[in-house]
Design a protein around this motif. Structure first.
Motif, PDB file in Angstrom:
ATOM      1  N   TYR A   4     -14.776 -24.181  17.497  1.00 14.76           N
ATOM      2  CA  TYR A   4     -15.430 -23.132  18.297  1.00 14.76           C
ATOM      3  C   TYR A   4     -16.359 -22.315  17.411  1.00 14.76           C
ATOM      4  N   GLU A   5     -17.640 -22.334  17.780  1.00 14.74           N
ATOM      5  CA  GLU A   5     -18.622 -21.568  17.012  1.00 14.74           C
ATOM      6  C   GLU A   5     -18.587 -20.128  17.517  1.00 14.74           C
ATOM      7  N   PHE A   6     -17.916 -19.279  16.781  1.00 17.53           N
ATOM      8  CA  PHE A   6     -17.666 -17.905  17.230  1.00 17.53           C
ATOM      9  C   PHE A   6     -18.930 -17.044  17.161  1.00 17.53           C
ATOM     10  N   LYS A   7     -18.885 -15.927  17.917  1.00 24.94           N
ATOM     11  CA  LYS A   7     -19.973 -14.948  17.837  1.00 24.94           C
ATOM     12  C   LYS A   7     -19.543 -13.883  16.840  1.00 24.94           C
ATOM     13  N   GLY A   8     -20.289 -13.727  15.774  1.00 26.86           N
ATOM     14  CA  GLY A   8     -19.933 -12.719  14.788  1.00 26.86           C
ATOM     15  C   GLY A   8     -20.501 -13.097  13.438  1.00 26.86           C
ATOM     16  N   LYS A   9     -20.252 -12.249  12.450  1.00 27.52           N
ATOM     17  CA  LYS A   9     -20.768 -12.511  11.104  1.00 27.52           C
ATOM     18  C   LYS A   9     -19.605 -12.571  10.129  1.00 27.52           C
ATOM     19  N   ARG A  10     -19.552 -13.662   9.378  1.00 25.47           N
ATOM     20  CA  ARG A  10     -18.427 -13.836   8.465  1.00 25.47           C
ATOM     21  C   ARG A  10     -18.836 -13.494   7.031  1.00 25.47           C
ATOM     22  N   PHE A  11     -17.899 -12.871   6.335  1.00 25.70           N
ATOM     23  CA  PHE A  11     -18.101 -12.584   4.918  1.00 25.70           C
ATOM     24  C   PHE A  11     -17.006 -13.300   4.135  1.00 25.70           C
ATOM     25  N   ASP A  12     -17.410 -14.141   3.192  1.00 21.85           N
ATOM     26  CA  ASP A  12     -16.433 -14.840   2.357  1.00 21.85           C
ATOM     27  C   ASP A  12     -15.998 -13.890   1.242  1.00 21.85           C
ATOM     28  N   CYS A  13     -14.973 -13.087   1.519  1.00 27.40           N
ATOM     29  CA  CYS A  13     -14.554 -12.062   0.560  1.00 27.40           C
ATOM     30  C   CYS A  13     -13.696 -12.617  -0.568  1.00 27.40           C
TER      31      CYS A  13
END
Ligand code: G1P
Length: 294
Positions: free
Chosen positions: A252-261
């Protein structure tokens, strides 16, 4: 009418070595790194709670550590804040541990991979569907990423992995899916195969799995059978590939912005972006950034 819940448990693996972030991770799990003023694990917990999860299972590296401390009531701190009449801070501290949810802490006695970490929770999962959240993948979204996935799950009852397009140079950092083109709708892809950290030249797509999963309990059977692979660890990706023989799995291609912390650059970006959104910090922080000369 009583709401029928499809899923109530989430696992938070948090016993990794965090080698990409040494020396900071020498004694502090990366999940406890703050983004502005809140540890990553708390963002993950809030995402789960907002999504309707009420049993939170943490996989940690010792029977007790700073993660379990963070989610325990601190009578001493509460008394002190009360004495100082710091009402809003007291409220803030109390809100970390809502009464409506249950916390469980399980020790993973060796860093043996994500698959191994998930399997540590098998006694609590039994035959229920469950979610997995990797706290170092911080996702900023209007509707929490897990909530978006749970809505797909309640419609389909399928295993679901959150995915996003990544640049070619980053393919080797992720589980990469191959999609079944005939059975794919927009943003929701039926998975044909999955490979952990392939070479870009061998990858079947640039669709990478990020740290949110919804599984049926069948995955546990395949984790148990999985042999150590990349990094001599039990990889969840290998178990997912096997589960495909028995059950459908969707990306599932989610709506949002991911940060690889879990990476330094991702962590820095998260602090800048969350800093610019933070109620108290956004004005002075923006002013400071504007004043900087590059
Ligand atoms: C793990 C998984 C990988 C997934 C990634 C998401 O990798 O093994 O399949 O794409 O999380 O962040 P790790 O980051 O532990 O190397």
């Amino acid at each position: 009418m009583k709401r029928v819940k499809t899923l109530k448990k989430a696992i938070f693996p948090a016993a990794g070595l965090g080698t990409r972030f040494l020396p900071a991770t020498k004694s502090t799990p990366k999940e406890m790194f703050p983004v502005v003023d809140k540890p990553l694990i708390q963002y993950a917990v809030e995402e789960a709670i907002y999504s309707g999860i009420d049993e939170l299972i943490f996989i940690i590296n010792k029977p007790e550590n700073i993660i379990s401390d963070h989610f325990k009531i601190s009578t001493k701190l509460e008394k002190e804040l009360l004495r100082k009449k710091e009402k809003s801070l007291l409220k803030l501290i109390k809100s970390i541990i809502p009464k409506s949810v249950k916390f469980f802490f399980i020790e993973q006695n060796k860093p043996a991979g994500l698959g191994h970490a998930i399997n540590c929770a098998k006694e609590l999962i039994q035959d229920e569907d469950f979610a997995v959240i990797l706290a170092d993948d911080l996702i900023y979204a209007k509707t929490p990423c897990l909530k978006q996935m749970l809505s797909k799950h309640s419609q389909t009852k399928k295993n679901i992995l959150s995915i996003e397009h990544v640049e070619k140079k980053d393919i080797m950092k992720y589980g990469i899916i191959e999609i079944d083109k005939k059975k794919t709708s927009r943003k929701f892809y039926k998975i044909k195969s999955i490979v952990e950290k392939p070479k870009p030249s061998k990858a079947k797509s640039n669709l990478a799995v990020v740290g949110r999963y919804i599984f049926s309990s069948k995955i546990l059977k395949y984790i148990k059978k999985a042999k150590p692979s990349i990094g001599n660890e039990i990889q969840i990706t290998d178990a997912i590939q096997k589960l495909l023989q028995e059950e459908d799995i969707y990306g599932y291609e989610f709506k949002g912005k991911r940060f690889d912390c879990g990476s330094k650059i991702g962590y820095l970006k998260a602090n800048v972006e969350y800093g610019l959104k933070h109620l108290e910090m956004k004005v002075p922080f923006k002013k400071y950034l504007k004043s900087m000369k590059f």
